[in-house]
Enzyme design. Structure first.
Site, mmCIF file in Angstrom:
data_model
loop_
_atom_site.group_PDB
_atom_site.id
_atom_site.type_symbol
_atom_site.label_atom_id
_atom_site.label_comp_id
_atom_site.label_asym_id
_atom_site.label_seq_id
_atom_site.Cartn_x
_atom_site.Cartn_y
_atom_site.Cartn_z
ATOM 1 N N GLU A 146 -10.322 5.971 5.800
ATOM 2 C CA GLU A 146 -11.118 5.305 4.770
ATOM 3 C C GLU A 146 -10.498 3.989 4.338
ATOM 4 O OE1 GLU A 146 -14.131 4.481 3.120
ATOM 5 O OE2 GLU A 146 -14.270 6.665 3.073
ATOM 6 N N GLY A 164 -0.299 -15.548 -1.946
ATOM 7 C CA GLY A 164 0.001 -14.376 -1.136
ATOM 8 C C GLY A 164 -1.221 -13.645 -0.615
ATOM 9 N N LYS A 218 -13.116 -4.387 10.994
ATOM 10 C CA LYS A 218 -13.778 -3.461 10.077
ATOM 11 C C LYS A 218 -15.237 -3.248 10.461
ATOM 12 C CE LYS A 218 -10.764 -5.224 6.433
ATOM 13 N NZ LYS A 218 -10.679 -6.034 5.188
ATOM 14 N N VAL A 229 0.831 -1.205 0.000
ATOM 15 C CA VAL A 229 0.000 0.000 0.000
ATOM 16 C C VAL A 229 0.860 1.248 0.000
ATOM 17 C CG1 VAL A 229 -1.793 1.282 1.224
ATOM 18 C CG2 VAL A 229 -1.878 -1.222 1.143
ATOM 19 N N ILE A 248 -13.455 0.784 -1.403
ATOM 20 C CA ILE A 248 -14.872 1.157 -1.315
ATOM 21 C C ILE A 248 -15.025 2.317 -0.330
ATOM 22 C CG2 ILE A 248 -17.199 0.354 -0.810
ATOM 23 C CD1 ILE A 248 -16.239 -2.493 -1.278
#
Length: 428
Positions: free
Chosen positions: A131, A189, A207, A15, A138
């Protein structure tokens, strides 16, 4: 504002590298959309000399993410280290205490320390945005805090772990058992270093707890999420459920009930023709129900470099525009402790039983179910051999506690071989 917004990025994994690529590749676009240039001042990671597929030579390096958060040339701290505590939490706290805005993708940290971090952010006037912590690309946090601000939200549910959805849909399409597809997903992975975070429902539970807090105006209550992973879902259950018109998903449900907030993350049957039932592969889906809007469905990639980095940059862009929304949509001091529901909502159930080949066995099971208030909606019996008779039952909605009592009574009849399988059904 003409001065650039200078980022300090801690964590340069998949990321983090994706965020660097967006800043480097879309500088002009970001400036046009926010009215301010966005630049990277410094970065931090465990290993310095590693090929990450991006050029980092122009940025200062810090071995310690806390030192990165405190740098004078860092205006916004981006935390992508991960982990509920340790360096990630220490660095976020350091940034917030200095009044610097923070953008993070760290759902574990927010699920366990969200209230404290929100209070720190508000005390210093800094933004805390996350977010990317929920459902990858999303925009479900923004949907709850902004797009649906005029709604009293009644329920949030969804598939929030792409790895689990991949395993379950791949089991169905291949006909292979859980253990085989688990190894396949690991080889690709898809699994966390600790696979239990994925297949045990913990990652998705983090979440759900975050979304539940935003939806219902409570403090994050991860301990209140009833967790059950997908490890015990068999290929037989997947095929039998499909025969009855359902598919099995690791489904999170958070709902406001008369007795409190109910939160669960567990394998659940959903109608195969519903949006959730048609979700394939590693995708995520979040369904939100509000009193004014009704039901909305948000679907997209729930993980990966591009989608998660996209969510990070959405928060960075808002901060560049000067927006400082409250982390959980309302002042942290007004967030009440979540009152947990004292009884689970009634729902239909899927039961798989293996009956001994004895006269009246099925009738005895039906009698016991009825005695405990569990009514049969549909039933199917399959061809059997070696004295065992597989039977599927779909019940009418009943409290899970009634079903648990009924299953205890069914086992006492002596006509059932092995442990029965019971899964909830959400007719979305």
């Amino acid at each position: 504002m003409t001065t650039p917004l200078r980022l300090g990025i801690a964590g340069l994994g998949t990321v983090g590298a994706g965020v660097v690529k967006i800043v480097q590749g879309h500088g002009d676009l970001l400036a046009a959309r926010t009215g301010r240039r966005i630049e990277i001042a410094a970065v931090s990671a465990r290993t310095r000399n590693k090929d990450r597929g991006v050029d980092l030579s122009a940025y200062a390096w810090e071995d310690d993410p806390v030192a990165l958060a405190r740098r004078d040339d860092v205006d916004l701290f981006v935390e992508l280290v991960g982990g509920s505590d340790g360096p990630a939490k220490a660095a976020v706290e350091a940034a917030l205490d200095e009044g610097k805005p923070v953008v993070t993708a760290n759902k574990a940290m927010l699920a366990l320390h969200g209230q404290d971090l929100a209070e720190r952010a508000e005390a210093s006037g800094a933004a805390l945005r996350f977010e990317a912590a929920v459902a990858g690309g999303i925009p479900c946090v923004k949907a709850l805090t902004e797009g649906l601000a005029g709604n009293a939200v009644t329920r949030v549910m969804g598939v929030m772990n792409g790895t689990c959805n991949y395993i379950l849909t791949r089991m169905e399409s291949s006909g292979l058992p859980y253990a085989d597809i688990f190894e396949e997903a690991n080889g690709l992975g898809y699994l966390e270093a600790d696979p239990t975070l994925d297949v045990g429902g913990i990652d998705a539970g983090h979440k759900l707890a975050i979304l539940s807090a935003i939806a219902f105006g409570t403090q994050v209550d991860f301990d209140g999420v009833q967790l059950q992973g997908i490890e015990r879902v068999s290929i037989d259950d997947i095929h039998r459920a499909r025969d009855m018109g359902y598919r099995i998903k690791l489904l999170g449900v958070a709902a406001r009930t008369e007795s409190g907030i109910e939160q669960s993350m567990r394998p659940t049957l959903v109608p195969e023709n519903s949006p959730l039932g048609q979700l394939e592969g590693g995708a995520n889906m979040v369904v939100i129900e509000g009193d004014a809007v009704g039901q909305i469905v948000l679907q997209g990639p729930g993980a990966g470099e591009g989608p998660t980095a996209s969510a990070v940059m959405a928060d960075v862009a808002d901060i560049a525009r000067g927006l400082v929304p409250l982390p959980f949509g309302r002042p942290a001091g007004t967030l009440a402790r979540a009152i947990r529901a004292n009884a689970a909502t009634a729902c239909a159930h899927y039961l798989r039983l293996t009956l001994k080949d004895e006269p009246g066995a099925l009738a005895r099971v039906a009698t016991v179910l009825g005695q405990h208030g569990v009514s049969i909606d549909r039933m199917r019996q399959y061809d059997h051999a070696a004295g065992d008779a597989p039977v599927l039952i779909v019940t009418h909605p009943c409290p899970p506690s009634d079903l648990a009592g009924a299953l205890g009574g069914v086992m006492d009849t002596g006509v059932v071989s092995g442990e029965p399988v019971a899964l909830q059904i959400q007719n979305t």
